[in-house]
Design a protein around this motif. Structure first.
Motif, mmCIF file in Angstrom:
data_model
loop_
_atom_site.group_PDB
_atom_site.id
_atom_site.type_symbol
_atom_site.label_atom_id
_atom_site.label_comp_id
_atom_site.label_asym_id
_atom_site.label_seq_id
_atom_site.Cartn_x
_atom_site.Cartn_y
_atom_site.Cartn_z
ATOM 1 N N LEU A 117 0.814 -1.219 0.000
ATOM 2 C CA LEU A 117 0.000 0.000 0.000
ATOM 3 C C LEU A 117 0.848 1.271 0.000
ATOM 4 O O LEU A 117 0.340 2.352 -0.289
ATOM 5 C CB LEU A 117 -0.953 0.003 1.195
ATOM 6 C CG LEU A 117 -2.074 -1.025 1.135
ATOM 7 C CD1 LEU A 117 -2.844 -1.066 2.447
ATOM 8 C CD2 LEU A 117 -3.005 -0.738 -0.030
ATOM 9 N N GLU A 129 0.523 3.205 -3.103
ATOM 10 C CA GLU A 129 -0.752 3.891 -3.325
ATOM 11 C C GLU A 129 -0.988 5.017 -2.323
ATOM 12 O O GLU A 129 -1.711 5.966 -2.623
ATOM 13 C CB GLU A 129 -1.894 2.889 -3.233
ATOM 14 C CG GLU A 129 -1.843 1.837 -4.319
ATOM 15 C CD GLU A 129 -2.906 0.791 -4.167
ATOM 16 O OE1 GLU A 129 -4.024 1.114 -3.725
ATOM 17 O OE2 GLU A 129 -2.628 -0.375 -4.499
ATOM 18 N N TYR A 133 -8.287 -5.937 3.912
ATOM 19 C CA TYR A 133 -7.417 -6.622 2.963
ATOM 20 C C TYR A 133 -7.494 -8.124 3.189
ATOM 21 O O TYR A 133 -7.431 -8.592 4.328
ATOM 22 C CB TYR A 133 -5.964 -6.158 3.137
ATOM 23 C CG TYR A 133 -4.983 -7.033 2.411
ATOM 24 C CD1 TYR A 133 -4.867 -6.983 1.023
ATOM 25 C CD2 TYR A 133 -4.186 -7.943 3.096
ATOM 26 C CE1 TYR A 133 -3.984 -7.802 0.342
ATOM 27 C CE2 TYR A 133 -3.302 -8.768 2.429
ATOM 28 C CZ TYR A 133 -3.204 -8.698 1.053
ATOM 29 O OH TYR A 133 -2.340 -9.521 0.392
ATOM 30 N N LYS A 187 -4.663 -12.646 -1.995
ATOM 31 C CA LYS A 187 -5.275 -13.226 -3.197
ATOM 32 C C LYS A 187 -5.616 -14.696 -3.045
ATOM 33 O O LYS A 187 -6.650 -15.150 -3.522
ATOM 34 C CB LYS A 187 -4.362 -13.016 -4.408
ATOM 35 C CG LYS A 187 -4.330 -11.585 -4.859
ATOM 36 C CD LYS A 187 -3.486 -11.391 -6.088
ATOM 37 C CE LYS A 187 -3.506 -9.908 -6.439
ATOM 38 N NZ LYS A 187 -2.726 -9.593 -7.602
ATOM 39 N N VAL A 228 -12.356 3.678 -1.086
ATOM 40 C CA VAL A 228 -11.714 2.690 -1.953
ATOM 41 C C VAL A 228 -11.132 3.437 -3.142
ATOM 42 O O VAL A 228 -11.826 4.233 -3.775
ATOM 43 C CB VAL A 228 -12.728 1.622 -2.435
ATOM 44 C CG1 VAL A 228 -12.047 0.594 -3.327
ATOM 45 C CG2 VAL A 228 -13.419 0.938 -1.255
ATOM 46 N N SER A 229 -9.873 3.166 -3.446
ATOM 47 C CA SER A 229 -9.246 3.861 -4.570
ATOM 48 C C SER A 229 -9.723 3.258 -5.890
ATOM 49 O O SER A 229 -10.149 2.099 -5.951
ATOM 50 C CB SER A 229 -7.722 3.820 -4.462
ATOM 51 O OG SER A 229 -7.195 2.675 -5.037
ATOM 52 N N ASN A 251 -8.178 2.134 -8.358
ATOM 53 C CA ASN A 251 -7.508 0.925 -8.829
ATOM 54 C C ASN A 251 -7.850 -0.318 -8.005
ATOM 55 O O ASN A 251 -7.403 -1.405 -8.343
ATOM 56 C CB ASN A 251 -5.985 1.129 -8.917
ATOM 57 C CG ASN A 251 -5.368 1.513 -7.604
ATOM 58 O OD1 ASN A 251 -6.039 1.989 -6.706
ATOM 59 N ND2 ASN A 251 -4.078 1.331 -7.493
ATOM 60 N N ARG A 252 -8.680 -0.181 -6.981
ATOM 61 C CA ARG A 252 -9.120 -1.326 -6.171
ATOM 62 C C ARG A 252 -10.641 -1.498 -6.170
ATOM 63 O O ARG A 252 -11.152 -2.441 -5.584
ATOM 64 C CB ARG A 252 -8.668 -1.157 -4.718
ATOM 65 C CG ARG A 252 -7.186 -1.050 -4.558
ATOM 66 C CD ARG A 252 -6.575 -2.365 -4.215
ATOM 67 N NE ARG A 252 -5.136 -2.191 -4.159
ATOM 68 C CZ ARG A 252 -4.285 -2.998 -4.762
ATOM 69 N NH1 ARG A 252 -4.712 -4.018 -5.434
ATOM 70 N NH2 ARG A 252 -2.999 -2.775 -4.672
ATOM 71 N N ASP A 270 -12.120 -4.847 -7.018
ATOM 72 C CA ASP A 270 -11.898 -5.879 -5.995
ATOM 73 C C ASP A 270 -12.970 -5.845 -4.918
ATOM 74 O O ASP A 270 -13.270 -6.864 -4.300
ATOM 75 C CB ASP A 270 -10.533 -5.685 -5.313
ATOM 76 C CG ASP A 270 -9.359 -5.889 -6.243
ATOM 77 O OD1 ASP A 270 -9.528 -6.527 -7.306
ATOM 78 O OD2 ASP A 270 -8.263 -5.388 -5.920
#
Length: 162
Positions: free
Chosen positions: A25, A28, A82, A85, A113-114, A116-117, A120
């Motif tokens: 992180l 980011e 988090y 995966k 939440v950004s 790019n996530r 997810d």
């Protein structure tokens, strides 16, 4: 998958393992190290932060997931959610959401939440009726949008990472 959830204290030996698991992180959120060690860890002692980890019996001490909550008189927030995966789609994220609802005493906690996530998180957020309220360009990181759900995110200009 059987998974154990454990509450972490400020003196827990897992603190550095948690940071290590979340260290990605830093790319980011530029001040992530400082936020974690200068805010989260000290605030575990006064009760305004809660940290939970998920571990499977066969993970041999590896942290499979992390939940960081902020609870004070003005904010009830999921700061970090988090799941690694290999452990996704096994209910850990939902267990973390359930813990957040219980610990924060609300079914509408703030979460950001950004961009790019967001993919997810979309299924989990939709399932739990999170409502998008705002989108903030360059808020935590340049060239990224931070989406806020269930509330607004306000920080003084010189403060990063609530």
């Amino acid at each position: 998958m059987v998974c154990n959830i454990k509450r972490i204290t400020a003196v827990d030996s897992k603190i550095d393992s948690i940071f290590s698991e979340l260290s990605f992180l830093r790319t980011e959120y530029p001040d992530f190290y400082s936020w974690f060690y200068d805010k989260v860890v000290p605030e575990l002692s006064n009760g305004s932060r809660e940290v939970f980890i998920a571990q499977t019996p066969l993970s041999f001490g590896k942290v499979n997931g992390v939940l960081i909550l902020k609870k004070n008189c003005s904010e009830k927030k999921i700061c970090t959610l988090y799941v690694d995966k290999e452990s996704r789609l096994n209910g850990i994220g939902q267990r973390f959401i359930d813990i957040a609802f219980n610990e924060l005493d609300t079914d509408k906690p703030l979460i950001t939440v950004s961009d790019n996530r967001i993919s997810d998180f979309s299924r989990l957020l939709k399932k739990n009726n999170f409502e998008i309220v705002d989108s903030l360009s360059n808020y935590y990181s340049e060239n990224h949008v931070e989406y806020t759900f269930n509330g607004h995110l306000y920080l003084p200009e010189n403060v990063k990472y609530a």
